[in-house]
Design an enzyme around this catalytic site. Sequence first.
Site, PDB file in Angstrom:
ATOM      1  N   ALA A 204       0.842  -1.241   0.031  1.00 14.10           N
ATOM      2  CA  ALA A 204      -0.074   0.065  -0.017  1.00 14.10           C
ATOM      3  C   ALA A 204       0.922   1.247  -0.068  1.00 14.10           C
ATOM      4  O   ALA A 204       0.291   2.339  -0.340  1.00 14.10           O
ATOM      5  CB  ALA A 204      -0.988   0.054   1.160  1.00 14.10           C
TER       6      ALA A 204
ATOM      7  N   ARG B 278      10.065   8.319  -0.858  1.00 14.47           N
ATOM      8  CA  ARG B 278      11.555   8.341  -1.199  1.00 14.47           C
ATOM      9  C   ARG B 278      11.743   8.000  -2.563  1.00 14.47           C
ATOM     10  O   ARG B 278      13.135   8.302  -2.863  1.00 14.47           O
ATOM     11  CB  ARG B 278      12.298   7.588  -0.019  1.00 14.47           C
ATOM     12  CG  ARG B 278      12.069   8.435   1.204  1.00 14.47           C
ATOM     13  CD  ARG B 278      13.475   7.997   2.365  1.00 14.47           C
ATOM     14  NE  ARG B 278      12.815   6.803   2.951  1.00 14.47           N
ATOM     15  CZ  ARG B 278      13.900   5.816   3.501  1.00 14.47           C
ATOM     16  NH1 ARG B 278      15.208   5.913   2.807  1.00 14.47           N
ATOM     17  NH2 ARG B 278      13.422   4.861   4.060  1.00 14.47           N
TER      18      ARG B 278
ATOM     19  N   LYS C 130       6.049   2.363  -5.579  1.00 14.66           N
ATOM     20  CA  LYS C 130       7.370   1.873  -5.570  1.00 14.66           C
ATOM     21  C   LYS C 130       7.385   0.375  -6.041  1.00 14.66           C
ATOM     22  O   LYS C 130       8.281   0.198  -6.621  1.00 14.66           O
ATOM     23  CB  LYS C 130       7.537   1.837  -3.978  1.00 14.66           C
ATOM     24  CG  LYS C 130       8.732   1.319  -3.555  1.00 14.66           C
ATOM     25  CD  LYS C 130       8.950   1.634  -2.141  1.00 14.66           C
ATOM     26  CE  LYS C 130       8.403   0.703  -1.287  1.00 14.66           C
ATOM     27  NZ  LYS C 130       8.935   1.206   0.016  1.00 14.66           N
TER      28      LYS C 130
ATOM     29  N   LYS D 213      15.685  -8.319 -35.960  1.00 17.25           N
ATOM     30  CA  LYS D 213      14.703  -8.405 -35.339  1.00 17.25           C
ATOM     31  C   LYS D 213      13.490  -9.036 -35.954  1.00 17.25           C
ATOM     32  O   LYS D 213      13.402  -9.043 -37.182  1.00 17.25           O
ATOM     33  CB  LYS D 213      14.085  -6.830 -35.518  1.00 17.25           C
ATOM     34  CG  LYS D 213      12.823  -6.616 -34.514  1.00 17.25           C
ATOM     35  CD  LYS D 213      12.057  -5.637 -35.297  1.00 17.25           C
ATOM     36  CE  LYS D 213      11.107  -6.315 -36.486  1.00 17.25           C
ATOM     37  NZ  LYS D 213      10.046  -5.111 -37.044  1.00 17.25           N
TER      38      LYS D 213
ATOM     39  N   ASN E 150      24.116 -16.430 -47.135  1.00 15.39           N
ATOM     40  CA  ASN E 150      25.240 -15.731 -46.601  1.00 15.39           C
ATOM     41  C   ASN E 150      24.699 -14.337 -46.869  1.00 15.39           C
ATOM     42  O   ASN E 150      24.545 -13.910 -48.124  1.00 15.39           O
ATOM     43  CB  ASN E 150      26.498 -15.969 -47.289  1.00 15.39           C
ATOM     44  CG  ASN E 150      27.691 -15.356 -46.721  1.00 15.39           C
ATOM     45  OD1 ASN E 150      27.497 -14.127 -46.416  1.00 15.39           O
ATOM     46  ND2 ASN E 150      28.765 -15.921 -46.670  1.00 15.39           N
TER      47      ASN E 150
ATOM     48  N   ALA F  33      28.061  -7.852 -46.161  1.00 14.76           N
ATOM     49  CA  ALA F  33      28.189  -6.815 -45.328  1.00 14.76           C
ATOM     50  C   ALA F  33      27.435  -5.540 -45.790  1.00 14.76           C
ATOM     51  O   ALA F  33      27.253  -5.604 -46.802  1.00 14.76           O
ATOM     52  CB  ALA F  33      29.666  -6.360 -45.395  1.00 14.76           C
TER      53      ALA F  33
HETATM   54  C1  UD1 Z   1       8.403  -3.168   9.457  1.00 18.13           C
HETATM   55  C2  UD1 Z   1       8.301  -4.082  10.705  1.00 18.13           C
HETATM   56  C3  UD1 Z   1       9.666  -4.106  11.316  1.00 18.13           C
HETATM   57  C4  UD1 Z   1      10.555  -4.699  10.275  1.00 18.13           C
HETATM   58  C5  UD1 Z   1      10.617  -4.027   8.914  1.00 18.13           C
HETATM   59  C6  UD1 Z   1      11.348  -4.651   7.991  1.00 18.13           C
HETATM   60  C7  UD1 Z   1       6.120  -3.654  11.848  1.00 18.13           C
HETATM   61  C8  UD1 Z   1       5.182  -3.044  12.683  1.00 18.13           C
HETATM   62  N1  UD1 Z   1       7.497  -3.363  11.537  1.00 18.13           N
HETATM   63  O1  UD1 Z   1       8.822  -1.782   9.612  1.00 18.13           O
HETATM   64  O2  UD1 Z   1       9.760  -5.148  12.326  1.00 18.13           O
HETATM   65  O3  UD1 Z   1      11.874  -4.761  10.608  1.00 18.13           O
HETATM   66  O4  UD1 Z   1       9.387  -3.771   8.420  1.00 18.13           O
HETATM   67  O5  UD1 Z   1      11.429  -3.604   6.733  1.00 18.13           O
HETATM   68  O6  UD1 Z   1       5.479  -4.434  11.051  1.00 18.13           O
HETATM   69  N2  UD1 Z   1       2.569  -1.162   4.412  1.00 18.13           N
HETATM   70  C9  UD1 Z   1       1.219  -1.252   4.116  1.00 18.13           C
HETATM   71  N3  UD1 Z   1       0.190  -0.479   4.882  1.00 18.13           N
HETATM   72  C10 UD1 Z   1       0.624  -0.023   6.020  1.00 18.13           C
HETATM   73  C11 UD1 Z   1       1.894  -0.102   6.465  1.00 18.13           C
HETATM   74  C12 UD1 Z   1       2.963  -0.828   5.775  1.00 18.13           C
HETATM   75  O7  UD1 Z   1       0.668  -1.792   3.077  1.00 18.13           O
HETATM   76  O8  UD1 Z   1      -0.251   0.640   6.676  1.00 18.13           O
HETATM   77  C13 UD1 Z   1       3.468  -2.016   3.931  1.00 18.13           C
HETATM   78  C14 UD1 Z   1       4.322  -1.216   3.207  1.00 18.13           C
HETATM   79  O9  UD1 Z   1       4.009  -0.762   1.892  1.00 18.13           O
HETATM   80  C15 UD1 Z   1       5.645  -2.331   2.951  1.00 18.13           C
HETATM   81  C16 UD1 Z   1       5.432  -2.875   4.437  1.00 18.13           C
HETATM   82  O10 UD1 Z   1       4.102  -3.079   4.564  1.00 18.13           O
HETATM   83  O11 UD1 Z   1       5.779  -2.746   1.854  1.00 18.13           O
HETATM   84  C17 UD1 Z   1       6.397  -2.626   5.699  1.00 18.13           C
HETATM   85  O12 UD1 Z   1       5.955  -1.181   6.006  1.00 18.13           O
HETATM   86  P1  UD1 Z   1       7.214  -0.268   6.302  1.00 18.13           P
HETATM   87  O13 UD1 Z   1       6.489   0.976   6.969  1.00 18.13           O
HETATM   88  O14 UD1 Z   1       8.233  -0.537   5.529  1.00 18.13           O
HETATM   89  O15 UD1 Z   1       7.464  -1.033   7.762  1.00 18.13           O
HETATM   90  P2  UD1 Z   1       8.305  -0.476   8.850  1.00 18.13           P
HETATM   91  O16 UD1 Z   1       7.423   0.077   9.909  1.00 18.13           O
HETATM   92  O17 UD1 Z   1       9.405   0.112   8.516  1.00 18.13           O
END
Ligand code: UD1
Length: 446
Positions: A13, A18, A25, A337, A363, A366
């Site tokens: 989601a 970044r 992403k 192609k 063949n 060139a």
């Molecule tokens: C999470 C973990 C952390 C772990 C880290 C590894 C939790 C609370 N923490 O941290 O322990 O070390 O990942 O990278 O789970 N996402 C959603 N919806 C949300 C929140 C997140 O879809 O509401 C998805 C993000 O798109 C992503 C993944 O879940 O793909 C992880 O989310 P992110 O915010 O990166 O996790 P962290 O809080 O960094």
Amino acid sequence: MMQRSCQAIILAAGQGTRMKSSKPKVLHQVAHLPMVSHVAKAAINAGSQKISLVVGPDMDPVLKAVRSIHKNVQSHQQIERLGTAHAVLAAESDLGQPLDDVIILYGDTPLVESQTIASMRAALSNGADVVVLGFRAEKPDPYGRLLEEEGQLVAIREAKDASEDELKVDFCNAGIMAFSGKIILQLLKRIDNDNAQKEYYLTDAVELANRSGHKVVAMEAEEAEVQGVNSRLELARVEATFQQRARLNAMTEGATLQDPETVYFAHDTKIGRDVVIEQNVVFGPGVEVADEATIRAFSHLEGAKVASHCVIGPYARLRPGADLREAAKVGNFCEVKKAVIDQGAKVNHLSYIGDAHVGAKANIGAGTITCNYDGFNKSKTEIGAGAFIGSNSALVAPVIVEEGAIVGAGSVITKTVEANSLTLTRAKQMALSNWATKFREKNSKG
Ligand code: UD1
Ligand code: CA
């Protein structure tokens, strides 16, 4: 043993601010495949029968990328991002009658291998109720820490909620978890957001499971395998890891890479045994190279088939639909192609062959060009077996050169060339004797 059923939930989601990108992403590609598709592929190869995908608003292309891997995908929108547990619960309707194993994966962690997911499933079938994938982090700072006691994982502490002692632990949460389908919903529903970030942490499921007497274990992966992508720099790192893996794999399977670090593979490149790949070769998607072919330096291949004993390059470009049969040759500065280059045929220097069939052992001299495009339509050039096309000829398609014919150098061919004929279209050569000598004398006087 009864086969256990399995479903995967892929969290995707996050928009990924970044990345500074207009697209989500997880659609950024690693080895020419969107990250989220890599994840789906690993889930399917580990035996998932269905995939639940959690996306943000306006993310239909993400669903499409996952559907290209597997038909059985259900997508769910998470409008507000309230944490990883909240995200998994967005797929609650798919958990009504959950399968035996439920695997949670992140769409932005593309290098996780199917064997790793399979071993997590194996731990479930051996009696674990929750399995968490961890890694020893070089820089643990941002990650949740895995807290173990006597082989049982007792808690995952998010960095922002951790004590000083807990922060010293370098065994970190990769985010990938496996749950017994029997307990996942009841655990998730008990998770609250009483923590530093006011988020519903999926990681809290571990302590809750412990409290209910369930068996919770951690498994360990290499950090490179579970590297997540939040920025373009991390995307480049993940790409580099993918390439290292692909190079190693090609060599393990019996190909020679003369300078492995300079060869780039796509996610689906197939390389046979005793293939030799020289320096600086790039494979785009959809390439198959059969046994004992040689790909010489600085060649670029994409959507192409190369049969055994072919020699390509140096500096060859094979584009989609290039289909080289046994022992064909495509040499320097040639582009092919959508064309079959039949057995033993040669296209050795400076040619463009598009929308064509080049017969066996023909063949191509060139600088030969198949003129396949008139600005509106593409047309086909048919070159018979054993034909010889003189250098610098233009074959204006649609056109046929029948077998065994010789086309004189510099010809522009617009009509059928009869089998075994010599056909040429250039003006006759003429000479004015001593004209040059007189010309010089006249101009150098005075
Ligand atoms: C999470 C973990 C952390 C772990 C880290 C590894 C939790 C609370 N923490 O941290 O322990 O070390 O990942 O990278 O789970 N996402 C959603 N919806 C949300 C929140 C997140 O879809 O509401 C998805 C993000 O798109 C992503 C993944 O879940 O793909 C992880 O989310 P992110 O915010 O990166 O996790 P962290 O809080 O960094
Ligand atoms: Ca993250």
